[in-house]
Design an enzyme around this catalytic site. Sequence first.
Site, short mmCIF file in Angstrom:
data_model
loop_
_atom_site.label_atom_id
_atom_site.label_comp_id
_atom_site.label_asym_id
_atom_site.label_seq_id
_atom_site.Cartn_x
_atom_site.Cartn_y
_atom_site.Cartn_z
N THR A 74 0.85 -1.18 0.00
CA THR A 74 0.00 0.00 0.00
C THR A 74 0.90 1.25 0.00
OG1 THR A 74 -0.18 -0.06 2.40
CG2 THR A 74 -1.93 -1.16 1.15
N GLY A 76 1.29 4.32 1.64
CA GLY A 76 1.94 4.83 2.85
C GLY A 76 2.92 3.84 3.44
N CYS A 77 2.57 2.57 3.37
CA CYS A 77 3.43 1.51 3.92
C CYS A 77 4.69 1.35 3.08
CB CYS A 77 2.66 0.20 3.97
SG CYS A 77 1.12 0.28 4.92
N SER A 78 4.54 1.45 1.77
CA SER A 78 5.66 1.21 0.85
C SER A 78 6.56 2.43 0.65
CB SER A 78 5.14 0.76 -0.52
OG SER A 78 4.54 -0.51 -0.42
N LEU A 82 7.69 1.31 5.93
CA LEU A 82 8.71 0.27 5.84
C LEU A 82 10.08 0.84 5.50
CD1 LEU A 82 9.67 -2.67 5.85
CD2 LEU A 82 8.76 -2.89 3.52
#
Length: 188
Positions: A74, A76-78, A82
């Site tokens: 996703t 924001g996560c990528s 992370l």
Amino acid sequence: MFFTANPIIRGVSTFVKRTSRALHASQITMAPIQVGDKLPSVDLYEDSPANKVNICDLTNGKKVVLFAVPGAFTPGCSKTHLPGYVQNADKMKADGVAEIVCVSVNDPYVMAAWGAQHNTKGKVRMLADPSGNFIKALDLGTNLPPLGGFRSKRFSMVINDCKVEELNVEPDGTGLSCSLADKLNYKK
């Protein structure tokens, strides 16, 4: 349609319905995990369904940073979450963090592919919680229909010997403010 003419049977049926409602209404609900609480002993998966990792065994006797995201790949996560942990991994480990763990309600193959895309090997362990059992046990889940339903709220924690030392849950469950790598106080 079946009707019960016998008043005794109707009375028993009514009693059972009322009793089951009363029992259901009195069930204990769990509060979200707090600082000082021990982690639940739950198996997560690394790389494949054959490779179980018990979270309490992993954190036993050491300091671990764990962060959870709503979904692999996703935006924001990528783009932010992370990568921040990957970039800070060497510094965190030099400061005494034994493991850095990313958890998401995804299957282990998706987490492995996401980790490979971000070069997490040796830096961040990518653990899958396919049924959400760990996130449910922490009571840090949320319903995100566009991502498939039940997912993890975005949070980070410092765990020392299977106990939560610090916990940062995003106020809206998905934002990027308090759970980022540079906001974590792991040097206690």
